[in-house]
Design a protein around this motif. Structure first.
Motif, PDB file in Angstrom:
ATOM      1  N   TYR A   1       0.879  -1.175   0.000  1.00  0.00           N
ATOM      2  CA  TYR A   1       0.000   0.000   0.000  1.00  0.00           C
ATOM      3  C   TYR A   1       0.913   1.221   0.000  1.00  0.00           C
ATOM      4  CZ  TYR A   1      -4.193   2.777   1.042  1.00  0.00           C
ATOM      5  OH  TYR A   1      -5.252   3.660   0.973  1.00  0.00           O
TER       6      TYR A   1
ATOM      7  N   LYS B   1      -4.808   8.722   3.568  1.00  0.00           N
ATOM      8  CA  LYS B   1      -5.056   8.138   2.253  1.00  0.00           C
ATOM      9  C   LYS B   1      -6.351   7.332   2.246  1.00  0.00           C
ATOM     10  CE  LYS B   1      -2.862   5.492  -1.462  1.00  0.00           C
ATOM     11  NZ  LYS B   1      -1.659   4.756  -1.913  1.00  0.00           N
ATOM     12  N   LEU B   2      -6.607   6.599   3.317  1.00  0.00           N
ATOM     13  CA  LEU B   2      -7.862   5.858   3.412  1.00  0.00           C
ATOM     14  C   LEU B   2      -9.061   6.796   3.384  1.00  0.00           C
ATOM     15  CD1 LEU B   2      -7.129   3.084   6.083  1.00  0.00           C
ATOM     16  CD2 LEU B   2      -7.459   2.784   3.622  1.00  0.00           C
ATOM     17  N   TRP B   3      -8.979   7.878   4.156  1.00  0.00           N
ATOM     18  CA  TRP B   3     -10.087   8.839   4.190  1.00  0.00           C
ATOM     19  C   TRP B   3     -10.282   9.484   2.825  1.00  0.00           C
ATOM     20  CZ3 TRP B   3     -10.419  14.036   3.136  1.00  0.00           C
ATOM     21  CH2 TRP B   3     -11.633  14.651   3.457  1.00  0.00           C
ATOM     22  N   HIS B   4      -9.165   9.840   2.197  1.00  0.00           N
ATOM     23  CA  HIS B   4      -9.244  10.490   0.896  1.00  0.00           C
ATOM     24  C   HIS B   4      -9.847   9.553  -0.154  1.00  0.00           C
ATOM     25  CE1 HIS B   4      -8.130  13.112  -2.425  1.00  0.00           C
ATOM     26  NE2 HIS B   4      -7.516  12.096  -3.012  1.00  0.00           N
ATOM     27  N   SER B   5      -9.428   8.294  -0.131  1.00  0.00           N
ATOM     28  CA  SER B   5      -9.850   7.344  -1.154  1.00  0.00           C
ATOM     29  C   SER B   5     -11.281   6.866  -0.973  1.00  0.00           C
ATOM     30  CB  SER B   5      -8.913   6.130  -1.163  1.00  0.00           C
ATOM     31  OG  SER B   5      -7.588   6.524  -1.422  1.00  0.00           O
ATOM     32  N   TYR B   6     -11.692   6.652   0.279  1.00  0.00           N
ATOM     33  CA  TYR B   6     -12.962   5.989   0.516  1.00  0.00           C
ATOM     34  C   TYR B   6     -14.058   6.898   1.071  1.00  0.00           C
ATOM     35  CZ  TYR B   6     -10.236   1.811  -0.301  1.00  0.00           C
ATOM     36  OH  TYR B   6      -9.420   0.858  -0.887  1.00  0.00           O
ATOM     37  N   VAL B   7     -13.710   8.140   1.406  1.00  0.00           N
ATOM     38  CA  VAL B   7     -14.716   9.074   1.909  1.00  0.00           C
ATOM     39  C   VAL B   7     -14.781  10.312   1.024  1.00  0.00           C
ATOM     40  CG1 VAL B   7     -15.464  10.502   3.852  1.00  0.00           C
ATOM     41  CG2 VAL B   7     -14.397   8.270   4.277  1.00  0.00           C
ATOM     42  N   HIS B   8     -13.637  10.992   0.877  1.00  0.00           N
ATOM     43  CA  HIS B   8     -13.640  12.267   0.158  1.00  0.00           C
ATOM     44  C   HIS B   8     -13.869  12.095  -1.341  1.00  0.00           C
ATOM     45  CE1 HIS B   8     -12.805  16.402  -0.784  1.00  0.00           C
ATOM     46  NE2 HIS B   8     -11.794  16.064  -1.572  1.00  0.00           N
TER      47      HIS B   8
ATOM     48  N   PRO C   1     -15.196   9.608  -3.191  1.00  0.00           N
ATOM     49  CA  PRO C   1     -16.563   9.224  -3.587  1.00  0.00           C
ATOM     50  C   PRO C   1     -17.532  10.400  -3.538  1.00  0.00           C
ATOM     51  CG  PRO C   1     -15.634   7.524  -2.199  1.00  0.00           C
ATOM     52  CD  PRO C   1     -14.645   8.669  -2.187  1.00  0.00           C
TER      53      PRO C   1
ATOM     54  N   CYS D   1      -8.184  14.409  -6.843  1.00  0.00           N
ATOM     55  CA  CYS D   1      -7.543  13.149  -6.444  1.00  0.00           C
ATOM     56  C   CYS D   1      -6.048  13.358  -6.215  1.00  0.00           C
ATOM     57  CB  CYS D   1      -7.778  12.089  -7.514  1.00  0.00           C
ATOM     58  SG  CYS D   1      -7.048  10.487  -7.125  1.00  0.00           S
TER      59      CYS D   1
END
Length: 380
Positions: free
Chosen positions: A36, A225-232, A234, A205
């Motif tokens: 990752y 990165k998790l927050w950006h990818s899966y919350v922000h 979308p 992105c």
């Protein structure tokens, strides 16, 4: 009270210990993998363009995009005009004056490494079968479509000065033109398409990932990165979501598709015609330009109800070519005859829509044979 402080101290020590272990683990996976990526060193804004939306960056790139589900990766590089840089010495060996061909398209034209591309295969065919040398210029890139081909052609034609032009229009292009680029097109005072601005989704992105890598601790980067990818992201994508979904029009068998998809078709066909005008202005007639179309697996393999995808997109391209005296080649019939009941052998497995190496070779051979029959001859 002392017992409480001891418990809090032990809890804090436990948290710090596990945080340290987690931080070390993240750094180790980055060093040995990464599984990752938390360095995100390749993330930048060099891909942005207000002329062609998202142009390739000139430096070498480590790519694992098309065919990535098979574990295949490759490198590619581009010149300052967004054209693939390849070693074509073998293709041009012994040639005094090769024929120059500019190829426009999306990821199907972009291909994989240096030699696993449609332009390279076509050049190999002409040298092997026709003793004709082609100097190929591959300007295909991910998610390009007619909306982008217009300013791209205006930019490249005076620079490359090709003898012939090949444009690959894909089933995804109806969606791309309408849902991705329609509101990003910049028009001059005469209403002409002079550029397609940078995608706000792509910009957001890249910016988010660049912000995430500023954190000194890897576990902070991981969370960011998790927050950006899966919350922000979308939420950003939902903001710009179109009512038209990819391939919804392809698998639709309603009686009046022209009325149902009137607005996307109008946008798509206007872009095709504007591109036609650019090419006609350069070639003076249609004899030196060809539009090609490739099928997706669903065009060749019937679904459970026995139906294949419709020809809404390909028929639009065919009509435009007929109206403007361009050559047109639809490879659907050829590939269907060639692979019969096993068209899946042409494509990557596990949900990747693109041709595999074998499929790309077959498609390229079909395109090259057609080009040789109608457009490029040995006496050229």
């Amino acid at each position: 009270m002392k017992r409480l402080f001891n418990l809090l101290g032990q809890a804090a020590l436990l948290v710090i210990t596990w945080a340290g272990i987690f931080e070390i683990g993240l750094r180790m996976q980055q060093y040995f993998g990464p599984l990752y990526d938390l360095e995100m060193a390749g993330i930048n804004l060099k891909w942005q363009s207000d002329v062609v939306n998202h142009q390739p960056t000139p430096e070498n790139q480590n790519l694992c995009i098309y065919g990535d589900l098979t574990g295949f990766s490759y490198k590619s590089s581009y010149d300052t005009n967004g054209i693939r840089v390849i070693d074509d010495m073998a293709l041009l060996a012994g040639c005094r004056k090769p024929i120059s061909v500019l190829f426009l398209g999306d990821s199907f034209m972009e291909g994989y490494g240096e030699k696993n591309t449609l332009p390279y295969h076509v050049a190999e065919y002409f040298k092997r079968e026709r003793s004709v040398c082609l100097k190929v210029h591959n300007a295909g890139y991910t998610s390009y479509s007619p909306a982008i081909f217009v300013p791209q052609a205006k930019k490249l034609l005076p620079i490359v000065r090709p003898d012939y032009i090949v444009v690959d229009v894909d089933e995804t292009d109806l969606y791309d033109d309408f849902a991705r680029y329609r509101n990003l097109i910049v028009r001059n005072e005469r209403g002409q398409n002079v550029g397609v601005r940078t995608s706000p989704i792509g910009h957001e992105c890249s910016m988010g990932l660049m912000e995430a890598r500023k954190h000194p601790l890897y576990m902070m980067r991981f969370a960011a990165k998790l927050w950006h990818s899966y919350v922000h992201m979308p939420a950003v994508m939902e903001k710009y979501r179109s009512d038209l979904t990819l391939f919804s029009y392809s698998q639709d068998h309603d009686a009046d598709l022209e009325r149902k998809y009137a607005e996307p078709l109008l946008s798509f066909r206007q872009n095709l015609q504007e591109l036609a005008e650019v090419l006609k202005d350069y070639t003076r007639d249609g004899s030196r330009a060809i539009f090609i179309y490739h099928p997706h697996l669903e065009h060749l393999k019937p679904d459970a109800s026995g139906r294949v995808w419709n020809d809404l997109v390909s028929s639009s391209v065919q009509k435009m070519c007929a109206d403007n005296n361009f050559h047109f080649f639809n490879a659907t019939k050829t590939l269907k005859q060639r692979f019969g009941s096993h068209p899946e052998d042409l494509y990557w497995k596990k949900g990747d829509m693109h041709f595999n190496f074998k499929g790309l070779e077959e498609y390229s051979a079909a395109v090259a044979a057609f080009m040789a029959s109608v457009m490029i001859h040995a006496n050229d």
